[in-house]
Motif scaffolding. Structure first.
Motif, PDB file in Angstrom:
ATOM      1  N   ILE A 177       7.440 -14.754 -21.770  1.00 17.96           N
ATOM      2  CA  ILE A 177       6.601 -14.652 -20.608  1.00 17.96           C
ATOM      3  C   ILE A 177       6.243 -16.060 -20.204  1.00 17.96           C
ATOM      4  N   GLN A 178       5.939 -16.961 -20.772  1.00 20.22           N
ATOM      5  CA  GLN A 178       5.380 -18.565 -20.587  1.00 20.22           C
ATOM      6  C   GLN A 178       6.837 -18.910 -19.898  1.00 20.22           C
ATOM      7  N   ASP A 205       9.739 -19.307 -12.417  1.00 23.19           N
ATOM      8  CA  ASP A 205       9.259 -18.820 -11.198  1.00 23.19           C
ATOM      9  C   ASP A 205       8.127 -19.799 -10.633  1.00 23.19           C
ATOM     10  N   ALA A 206       7.662 -20.624 -11.311  1.00 19.71           N
ATOM     11  CA  ALA A 206       6.286 -21.063 -10.608  1.00 19.71           C
ATOM     12  C   ALA A 206       6.759 -22.026  -9.565  1.00 19.71           C
ATOM     13  N   PRO A 207       6.208 -22.009  -8.498  1.00 16.81           N
ATOM     14  CA  PRO A 207       6.701 -23.288  -7.498  1.00 16.81           C
ATOM     15  C   PRO A 207       6.548 -24.526  -7.973  1.00 16.81           C
ATOM     16  N   GLY A 209       8.762 -20.325  -0.894  1.00 17.02           N
ATOM     17  CA  GLY A 209       8.108 -19.832  -2.019  1.00 17.02           C
ATOM     18  C   GLY A 209       8.378 -20.478  -3.543  1.00 17.02           C
ATOM     19  N   LYS A 210       9.429 -21.344  -3.297  1.00 20.07           N
ATOM     20  CA  LYS A 210      10.081 -21.688  -4.456  1.00 20.07           C
ATOM     21  C   LYS A 210       9.364 -23.142  -4.894  1.00 20.07           C
ATOM     22  N   PHE A 211       8.810 -23.758  -3.849  1.00 15.48           N
ATOM     23  CA  PHE A 211       8.101 -25.171  -3.816  1.00 15.48           C
ATOM     24  C   PHE A 211       6.532 -25.045  -3.541  1.00 15.48           C
ATOM     25  N   ALA A 212       6.028 -26.057  -4.293  1.00 14.55           N
ATOM     26  CA  ALA A 212       4.649 -26.229  -4.124  1.00 14.55           C
ATOM     27  C   ALA A 212       4.201 -26.994  -2.779  1.00 14.55           C
TER      28      ALA A 212
END
Length: 975
Positions: free
Chosen positions: A15-16, A22-24, A684-687
Motif C-alpha cells: 500500500i505504501q 501515485d503521490a504527486p 495531478g501527477k505533480f506537486a
C-alpha cells in the motif's frame, strides 16, 4: 503467528509503495518537455454555442483536439493533431462542420530533420458535427469555410516546384455533395462575408491566363473580370462583402517597379469593373508615381470611391555602352612605352622592369572608373539625422515600401492624392468622410533624444482632398492622449493638459468634457518622466453620443449633448479600491459600444487581488444606467469572457496560482458555470504550490505596496523554506495567475520553483525620478522584511532573480545589501552612464529616450545629472558585492548591449567576486532556441539549489568548463 504478521507487513508495504507511486511528485525540467496544456488561442465555441473544441499541445509531445457537445459534460471525442505549439481549427458559420489541421508527429519531425528530408506535409480533417463522418485532405497549406453560407470548404494546396508562376492549386470542396473541384494557378483568393462569391487571381507560367476571376459558389459559374499579361494581387473585400478591389501590376522596363493599375468590382450579380490606369491619366496623376503594391486598395463604405497607395517610380539602371577601342592608338601607345623602357638605363633586373611597367600603367589617364572598381561599404552618422543610422537600417525595408494614400472618385473619374512627404501618416476615419493625418518630422530628432513625444495633426476632407491643420506640436505623454474618432467619423476624442476634449469636425469646436467632474483622469500612478499622462479611454458609443472614460477606478459616461450630465456608472470603485478595468468585447463586428446592450466589465481588487465580472445595464432613455451588478467576484484570476456568435452562451476562464486555466460554460447571468475543459490533464501527477499569501508593506519612502508570496509544494505551517525573490516593476497582481510549466526565454518559471520546494516572493516596486536603482532597494527590502514575518521564508536562504529591467534591479541590489545568498541576473543594465549612449539594436533607436522619458526615469542626460546616474549604476558600487552571481548575457542582445554584462563580469572578476556569466551564441535579449532555454533553466535552478538548499555544486559551477571540453560538457547535459 509469524506468517500472518509477515503477510500484514507485506500488505502494508505494498500500500505504501502504491501510494508513493501515485503521490504527486516535484516537476523536473525534463518533465516540461512532454507537458501538454491548452495554448492561449486553444479554445473555440461554435456559433450556435452547442459545440466546444479545444486543443492540448506540448513542446515535444503530440497534441490532440477535444470536441464535445456543450450540453453533454461526459461524452467527448479526441483527435490527434501532431506536434504543434498552437491549435489550428475552425467551426463553420452554420455550426454543422469543424475543420482542423493535423501536423506531423514529433518523432516524424525529428527523423526527418536528422535525415534532412523534404518538408513534411500537413493534413486537414473535416468533421460533420453530430455524426461519425470525417474526410481527410492531404498536403494542405491553408483552409477556410466560405463565410456565412458555409456551403464549401476551400483548401489551398502548396505550390510544387520553383517556377516563376506564383499560383498554386485551390481545391473547393462542396460540403453538401462531397464533390471537389480544382482551380489551378491561383495566386490569391478571398470569399465575401456572405460566402456567396469567391474572388481569385491567376498567376500561371508565361502569364498565360493571368487575370481576375469571380466564382459564384451557388451556381459554380466563373466570370473573367480582367485578363492580361500582368500580376494580379491585393484582393480586398468590403466589410459587407458587396464589392472588392484589387491591383494589376504590369512590367515596365523603364523602371525598377511595376506600373500599378487599380481594379474595383461591385454589383456582384452583374459585375461592374472599375479600372483606373494612372499611366493613361496624363493630367490628373503625377507621372513620377505609380500605384503601389504595398497597400491593399479598398472601397469607401458607400462604394463611390476607391482608396489605394502610390509611391515614386525609380528609373531602371541603364546598361553602360561599351567603349570602342581605337586599335591604331593602342599600337602607338605600346610602341612609345616600349621605347621608354629600352632607353631606361636604371633597369638592371626583372624587379626593376616590373616597377617601370607599373609606373607607366599608373600614369595612364582614365576619365572614368574601371568596371571592377569596388565602392566602400560604410555608413555616415550625422548629428542632424532625425533618426539614428541604426534605426534607418532597421526601418529600411519599411521606408522602401512606404506609400501615400490616394483616392479615385468613380463618378468623376478623378484621382486625388491625399498625402505627401509633409504628412507621413494618414488614417481614414469611419465612413470615410475625413482622414486624420499626422507628422513627427519637425520633432523626431528631439523626441529620439529626450523621449518627449510631439506631432502635428491634420484633417483631410475625403471629398476634396483638402488638408487643414488640427494641432501643431501636440504633446502625447502616452497613447491615451492621441485623437481617436467617433463611430460616425465626425468627432475626435483627445487628451490635453490633464483633460479630455472632443473636437466636432463639422462645427470645428473643441469642448472640454472633464473639467467639471470631481475626479482626475490623469494616470497619477504613472511614475515615468512625462507630464500628465491620461488614463486610457474605453471608447465611443455606437451612436457617437457618449464617451466612456476611466479615472483609474470607476467608469464614467460622458454625453456629447448639453441636456445630460456625466454619470459615474460604477460608483464604488474609488471608495472600495476596485478597478473597473475594461469592457469585454463580445461582438467582433461591433462599431463602438452599443449602450442598448448589457456591458460586461472586468473587475480587479487593488488591495485584495480578487477579480471578477460586473454587469452594467442599459438605461430606459439611452446610455447605461449607473450601478453595477457583480456577477463573479473571487480569489482567482477571472478572464476572457466570450459569447457564442449566434446564441446566448457564454464562456470565461478561471485560474489560480496552483490550478491550471480552465474554461467555464454559462449563460448571460454567468451563474452556475460548468467546467468545459480539462487543461493540463497531467497536473495531478505533480506537486504544486500549496497556496498564496498577500503581503502588505510600506517602502522606505512611504509608499504602501503589496507582494505576492507563493507557498512551496507540501508547505507545513511553522517550517521555513528557501525563497527566490522575483520582480519587474509591479507584479503583485499575478497573485492568482497560473504559470504554465514551460521553458521561458529567461529561465524562470515560478511553478517549477514552488513544485521543487521553494517559496517565491514577488514584490511591487514603484519609482522615484532619478533613483531607479535605489527605488528597488527602498521597495524590495521592506517587502522581504514583511514576508519574513509570515513565517514562510528562511531568511538565511534567500535568492534574487530578475531579467532585463529586473536584471538591473538584481545587479544593483547586491551592491546595496548582503542579505541574499545568491542572485541570478538576466541581461542586466549595469552602467547607466555608458548604457545611456548605446543603441537599442532591436529597434535601432538610441537608449537616451528610454532613460529620460520611459523606464529609466532620469531627468536629463548624465552630464546634467551625473550624480544620479552614478548613484544608480551597479558598476560604481561593485566593490560592495558579496553575493554569488549567475549572470546571463547573450552576444546578440538587441535590448541591453552585451558590453553591459561583460563590464560587470570583468569588474567582479577583477575584484575576485564569485561570478559566473553564461552566454548563448547568437541569442538576443531572451533565449529563443529550445535547447538553450532548457540548458539555462536547469543551470539557474542548480545554482539556487546549491546556494539555498546546500546541494553539491556541479563542476561547471565549482570549476568552470575549459573551451576544449565545452562540447563534451554540453552534449552530456542535453536532453
Amino acid at each position: 503467528m509469524r506468517k500472518p504478521l509477515l503477510i500484514l507487513w507485506l500488505f502494508a508495504l505494498t500500500i505504501q509503495l502504491a501510494f508513493a507511486q501515485d503521490a504527486p511528485k516535484a516537476m523536473s525540467w525534463k518533465d516540461v518537455a512532454t507537458w501538454k496544456s491548452m495554448p492561449g488561442n486553444g479554445f473555440k465555441l461554435s456559433p450556435d454555442g452547442k459545440w466546444a473544441a479545444y486543443v492540448l499541445t506540448g513542446l515535444e509531445a503530440d497534441g490532440e483536439l477535444i470536441l464535445r457537445n456543450s450540453s453533454d459534460t461526459t461524452g467527448q471525442k479526441t483527435f490527434p493533431i501532431g506536434n504543434t505549439n498552437s491549435g489550428n481549427f475552425e467551426f463553420s458559420e452554420n455550426s454543422q462542420w469543424l475543420a482542423f489541421r493535423e501536423f506531423p508527429k514529433f518523432a516524424e519531425k525529428q527523423a526527418n530533420e536528422k535525415a534532412k528530408g523534404k518538408p513534411l506535409k500537413d493534413k486537414v480533417h473535416l468533421l460533420k458535427l453530430g455524426t461519425e463522418d470525417k474526410k481527410t485532405f492531404e498536403g494542405v497549406s491553408s483552409y477556410s469555410f466560405n463565410g456565412e453560407a458555409a456551403t464549401h470548404l476551400i483548401l489551398n494546396l502548396p505550390k510544387e516546384g520553383n517556377g516563376e508562376a506564383k499560383g498554386s492549386d485551390l481545391l473547393i470542396y462542396h460540403l453538401a455533395s462531397g464533390k471537389s473541384q480544382n482551380l489551378g494557378n491561383v495566386r490569391e483568393h478571398a470569399v465575401n462575408k456572405a460566402g456567396t462569391h469567391l474572388a481569385y487571381t491567376v498567376d500561371a507560367a508565361n502569364s498565360q491566363g493571368n487575370g481576375l476571376y469571380l466564382l459564384t459558389l451557388a451556381t459554380n459559374s466563373i466570370q473573367v473580370l480582367d485578363s492580361d499579361e500582368a500580376g494580379y494581387q491585393s484582393l480586398n473585400w468590403t466589410e459587407k462583402g458587396d464589392a472588392f478591389a484589387a491591383l494589376k501590376m504590369k512590367k515596365d522596363k523603364k523602371y525598377k517597379q511595376d506600373q500599378g493599375i487599380l481594379l474595383g468590382v461591385k454589383n456582384l450579380s452583374n459585375p461592374e469593373v472599375v479600372l483606373y490606369e494612372p499611366a493613361k491619366d496624363s493630367t490628373g496623376f503625377d507621372r513620377k508615381y505609380t500605384i503601389s503594391p504595398n497597400r491593399r486598395p479598398m472601397w469607401s463604405e458607400d462604394l463611390t470611391r476607391l482608396f489605394y497607395g502610390i509611391h515614386p517610380l525609380v528609373l531602371a539602371e541603364k546598361e553602360k555602352p561599351k567603349k570602342e577601342v581605337d586599335a591604331d592608338s593602342v599600337k602607338a601607345e605600346e610602341a612609345e612605352n616600349l621605347a621608354k623602357i629600352m632607353a631606361d638605363t636604371t633597369i638592371k633586373s626583372i624587379s626593376d622592369l616590373q616597377k617601370a611597367i607599373g609606373k607607366l600603367n599608373s600614369g595612364k589617364s582614365d576619365d572614368k572608373k574601371s568596371n571592377d572598381t569596388k565602392k566602400p561599404e560604410m555608413t555616415i552618422w550625422h548629428w542632424n539625422d532625425s533618426r539614428l543610422q541604426s534605426r534607418q537600417q532597421v526601418m529600411e525595408n519599411m521606408d522602401k515600401n512606404y506609400s501615400f494614400w490616394a483616392m479615385y472618385d468613380v463618378a468623376s473619374k478623378k484621382h486625388i492624392t491625399l498625402q505627401d512627404s509633409s504628412m507621413r501618416e494618414l488614417n481614414l476615419l469611419p465612413q470615410e468622410h475625413f482622414a486624420l493625418g499626422s507628422d513627427i518630422q519637425a520633432y523626431e530628432l528631439q523626441g529620439n533624444l529626450d523621449g518627449q513625444a510631439y506631432r502635428d495633426y491634420y484633417l483631410v476632407d475625403l471629398k476634396t482632398g483638402v488638408k487643414s491643420t488640427l494641432f501643431e506640436k501636440f504633446y502625447q505623454p502616452s497613447f491615451a492622449s492621441m485623437p481617436r474618432p467617433s463611430t460616425d467619423g465626425k468627432k475626435l476624442l483627445y487628451g490635453k493638459d490633464g483633460h479630455f476634449y472632443v473636437f466636432d469636425i463639422l462645427a470645428k469646436t473643441h469642448t472640454n468634457i472633464t473639467e467639471n467632474l470631481p475626479v482626475t483622469f490623469i494616470n497619477v500612478e504613472d511614475d515615468h518622466n512625462v507630464e500628465k499622462p491620461m488614463q486610457n479611454p474605453l471608447g465611443w458609443s455606437s451612436d457617437s453620443q457618449y464617451v466612456l472614460l476611466r479615472d483609474g477606478w470607476d467608469i464614467w459616461q460622458i454625453p456629447m449633448g448639453g441636456k445630460e450630465t456625466a454619470v459615474n456608472l460604477t460608483q464604488n470603485g474609488r471608495a472600495q479600491k476596485i478597478r473597473y478595468q475594461y469592457r469585454f468585447g463580445l461582438d467582433e463586428e461591433e462599431k463602438g459600444i452599443d449602450l442598448r446592450k448589457t456591458a460586461y466589465i472586468r473587475m480587479y481588487g487593488e488591495n485584495t487581488k480578487k477579480s471578477g465580472i460586473a454587469q452594467l445595464n442599459p438605461a430606459k432613455k439611452g446610455g447605461l444606467a449607473p450601478g453595477v451588478n457583480v456577477l463573479i467576484w473571487e480569489d482567482a484570476s477571472i478572464q476572457s469572457l466570450a459569447k457564442a456568435e449566434k446564441a446566448s452562451v457564454f464562456t470565461f476562464t478561471k485560474e489560480k496560482a496552483n490550478q491550471p486555466t480552465q474554461v467555464y460554460l454559462t449563460d448571460a447571468s454567468l451563474s452556475t458555470p460548468k467546467q468545459v475543459t480539462e487543461n493540463a490533464p497531467d497536473a495531478g501527477k505533480f506537486a504544486w504550490s500549496a497556496g498564496v499569501k498577500l503581503v502588505d508593506y510600506v517602502t522606505a519612502r512611504g509608499d504602501s505596496l503589496q507582494a505576492a508570496l507563493f507557498l512551496p509544494a507540501g508547505y507545513v505551517k511553522g517550517q521555513k523554506y528557501p525563497t527566490v525573490v522575483y520582480y519587474y516593476e509591479k507584479l503583485s497582481q499575478t497573485l492568482h495567475n497560473w504559470a504554465n510549466p514551460s521553458y521561458s526565454g529567461t529561465g524562470w518559471n515560478p511553478s517549477l520553483y514552488t513544485s521543487n520546494g521553494y517559496a517565491v516572493l514577488i514584490p511591487d516596486i514603484v519609482y522615484k525620478l532619478d533613483d531607479p536603482g535605489m527605488s528597488a532597494v527602498w521597495a524590495v527590502l521592506p517587502a522581504v522584511d514583511a514576508a519574513i514575518k509570515s513565517g514562510v521564508i528562511d531568511e538565511n536562504n534567500m535568492g534574487l532573480h530578475g531579467h532585463s529591467w529586473g536584471g538591473y534591479q538584481t545587479s544593483f541590489l547586491i551592491t546595496q545589501t548582503t542579505r541574499f545568498k545568491a542572485a541570478a541576473a538576466g541581461a542586466p543594465l549595469t552602467n547607466m552612464i555608458s548604457m545611456y549612449d548605446l543603441i537599442y539594436w532591436n529597434s535601432g533607436g538610441g537608449n537616451m529616450s528610454i532613460f529620460e522619458a520611459s523606464q529609466g526615469r532620469f531627468r536629463g542626460g548624465p552630464w546634467e545629472n551625473w550624480e544620479a546616474y552614478e548613484r544608480n549604476s551597479p558598476i560604481y558600487h561593485v566593490k560592495n558585492v558579496q553575493t554569488p552571481l549567475l549572470l546571463l548575457h547573450n552576444d546578440k542582445d538587441g535590448a541591453v548591449d552585451f558590453t553591459q554584462g561583460v563590464e560587470y563580469y570583468n569588474a567582479l572578476r577583477r575584484l575576485k567576486k564569485p561570478v559566473i556569466m553564461v552566454q548563448y551564441l547568437g541569442e538576443n535579449h531572451g533565449l529563443g532556441k529550445t535547447e538553450n532555454r532548457k540548458d539555462y533553466a536547469v543551470r539557474m535552478m542548480e545554482f539556487f539549489d546549491h546556494h539555498l538548499k546546500g546541494a553539491e555544486a556541479p563542476d561547471w559551477m565549482s570549476k568552470g568548463v575549459p573551451r576544449l571540453q565545452l562540447g563534451e560538457h554540453l552534449e552530456d547535459r542535453a536532453f
